[in-house]
Design a protein around this motif. Structure first.
Motif, short mmCIF file in Angstrom:
data_model
loop_
_atom_site.label_atom_id
_atom_site.label_comp_id
_atom_site.label_asym_id
_atom_site.label_seq_id
_atom_site.Cartn_x
_atom_site.Cartn_y
_atom_site.Cartn_z
N ALA A 59 22.34 78.83 17.86
CA ALA A 59 22.69 78.27 19.16
C ALA A 59 23.42 79.29 20.03
N LEU A 60 24.30 80.08 19.42
CA LEU A 60 25.03 81.10 20.17
C LEU A 60 24.07 82.12 20.80
N VAL A 61 23.06 82.51 20.03
CA VAL A 61 22.10 83.50 20.52
C VAL A 61 21.26 82.91 21.66
N ILE A 62 20.75 81.69 21.47
CA ILE A 62 19.95 81.06 22.52
C ILE A 62 20.77 80.87 23.79
N GLU A 63 22.03 80.52 23.63
CA GLU A 63 22.92 80.36 24.78
C GLU A 63 23.00 81.65 25.59
N GLU A 64 23.13 82.79 24.92
CA GLU A 64 23.24 84.07 25.63
C GLU A 64 21.95 84.42 26.36
N VAL A 65 20.81 84.21 25.70
CA VAL A 65 19.53 84.53 26.33
C VAL A 65 19.30 83.63 27.55
N SER A 66 19.71 82.36 27.43
CA SER A 66 19.50 81.40 28.52
C SER A 66 20.29 81.75 29.77
N LYS A 67 21.35 82.50 29.62
CA LYS A 67 22.16 82.87 30.79
C LYS A 67 21.39 83.73 31.78
N VAL A 68 20.30 84.35 31.31
CA VAL A 68 19.54 85.23 32.22
C VAL A 68 18.08 84.82 32.35
N CYS A 69 17.48 84.17 31.33
CA CYS A 69 16.04 83.88 31.40
C CYS A 69 15.68 82.64 30.61
N TYR A 70 15.39 81.57 31.31
CA TYR A 70 15.00 80.32 30.68
C TYR A 70 13.72 80.46 29.88
N VAL A 71 12.71 81.13 30.43
CA VAL A 71 11.41 81.23 29.76
C VAL A 71 11.55 81.94 28.41
N THR A 72 12.34 83.01 28.38
CA THR A 72 12.55 83.73 27.12
C THR A 72 13.32 82.88 26.13
N ALA A 73 14.30 82.13 26.61
CA ALA A 73 15.08 81.26 25.73
C ALA A 73 14.19 80.22 25.08
#
Length: 391
Positions: A72-86
């Motif tokens: 969850a921590l990793v997905i949270e960080e990716v989501s801060k910049v790109c929803y599609v990648t998350a």
């Protein structure tokens, strides 16, 4: 006194820092490239290179066997910049891989899981049908066992990664057994004769979804990894998704909030920065309050995983964080004024992406009903609810 369980370890801080640096240095500049439905393959390769795609996979198959909380921590960080990648990442570290890791035969684990770690094989889960989403007991897709073979027939819709995934984790009725007790799970490779992507839908968040038809798809019987009575096991694994889905929402809310802070510190009006107006500062305070409340609920739910999260903790976290993120991204767009409505500012992407949260992984209304039933069952007419933060 601070709860020590909610303090990140040095290893978790290092992991978050590595992912944050990658997301800001590379993913942020590419985010606009994926709004047309293009799959973020380069970003996935970058995540594979730092070991993220194997974080939910046991070590004997090349992974690092990290917790739901770490994921969850990793997905949270990716989501801060790109929803599609998350969303693409969630498909490789979420319910699909955990179903395979926990229930597939050893030969399939050895074949599939190492390839997931390296990004060589992507996964997809097939649950929703044209006539039934949350109503799993009424799924019509059926797998018929014929000796050492199994034949899959049915239609699944709103499926992520349909054009990219190598393996599909299909929720299916087994031998036409009725009701929820008849639901099991079968793995289907995209190259199986009878597998066809029959429709594609572009979403407001940027990613593509699809409809898939299975017409007499014949697979080895070993691919039926859960037979009749597998519904409870599948639902337990699916509770992982009810922690990872809101981690996307949390990251989007944080990304929008950070963008709003930057904007109001720089934008001037009537001789002052926008952030100097009390009305704006109140908005920021409320946004921060809501993010932190959602973070506490989500992290607490993640920490219950053993190996899957507590269903009621996950349900509460999901429905709160999903709805919180809609409010926060909307307010973040509002403080940007007209600029927030344009694609030139990232807040518009966050706003569009966050709308998915309440729809996928269990609709908010379904989860509220689940929690409400649990409250009615567990309420003590004498003592009420003890203040222990649990149900």
């Amino acid at each position: 006194m601070t709860n020590p369980k909610l303090q990140l370890t040095s290893e978790q801080r290092a992991l978050v820092g590595t992912v944050r640096e990658l997301a800001r240095d590379k993913f942020q500049g590419r985010a606009m490239d994926y709004l047309d439905g293009t799959f973020p393959m380069q970003n996935m390769k970058d995540l594979a290179d730092i070991g993220v795609l194997g974080m939910s996979i046991p070590e004997q198959y090349g992974g690092s066997d990290m917790s739901v909380f770490d994921t969850a921590l990793v997905i949270e960080e990716v989501s801060k910049v790109c929803y599609v990648t998350a969303m693409a990442l969630m498909g490789e570290v979420g319910v699909q891989v955990r179903v395979i890791s926990n229930f597939a035969p050893e030969s399939m684990k050895q074949d599939i899981l190492p390839k997931v770690c390296t990004g060589e094989a992507l996964l997809a889960v097939c649950m929703t049908e044209p006539h039934a989403g949350t109503d799993v007991p009424n799924y019509k897709t059926n797998t018929t066992i014929k000796g050492d073979r199994a034949v899959v027939n049915g239609v699944k819709t709103l499926i992520s990664r349909a054009d990219e995934a190598e393996w599909f984790v299909v929720f299916s009725r087994i031998d036409n057994q009725p009701g929820r007790d008849g639901i099991g799970c079968v793995l289907v490779n995209r190259h199986t004769p009878g597998f066809e992507v029959t429709a594609r839908y572009h979403t407001m968040g940027g990613e593509n979804l699809a409809e898939i038809r299975f017409e007499n798809c014949e697979v080895p019987v070993e691919n039926v990894i859960l037979r009749e009575g597998g519904f409870k096991k599948l639902l337990s694994a699916f509770n992982t998704q009810r922690c990872l889905n809101p981690s996307v929402s949390l990251g989007l809310a944080e990304g929008a909030f950070e963008a709003a802070i930057k904007y109001v510190r720089e934008r001037t009006i009537f001789g002052k920065t926008v952030g100097q107006f009390q009305g704006i500062r109140w908005k920021l305070a409320e946004m921060y309050r809501d993010i932190e409340a959602g973070r506490s609920l989500l992290y607490r739910a993640c920490l219950t995983a053993n190996p899957f999260p507590n269903p009621h903790e996950a349900a509460i976290a999901k429905m709160f964080v999903n709805e919180m993120a809609i409010r926060v991204t909307s307010e973040a767009l509002q403080v940007h004024g007209g600029y927030g409505f344009t694609d030139e500012y990232p807040v518009s992407r966050f706003y569009r992406g966050v709308r998915y949260g309440t729809l996928g992984g269990g609709a908010t209304e379904t989860l509220k009903d689940l929690v409400g039933k649990k409250l009615m069952e567990d309420f003590d007419p004498v003592d009420g609810f003890l203040s222990q933060g649990t149900f």
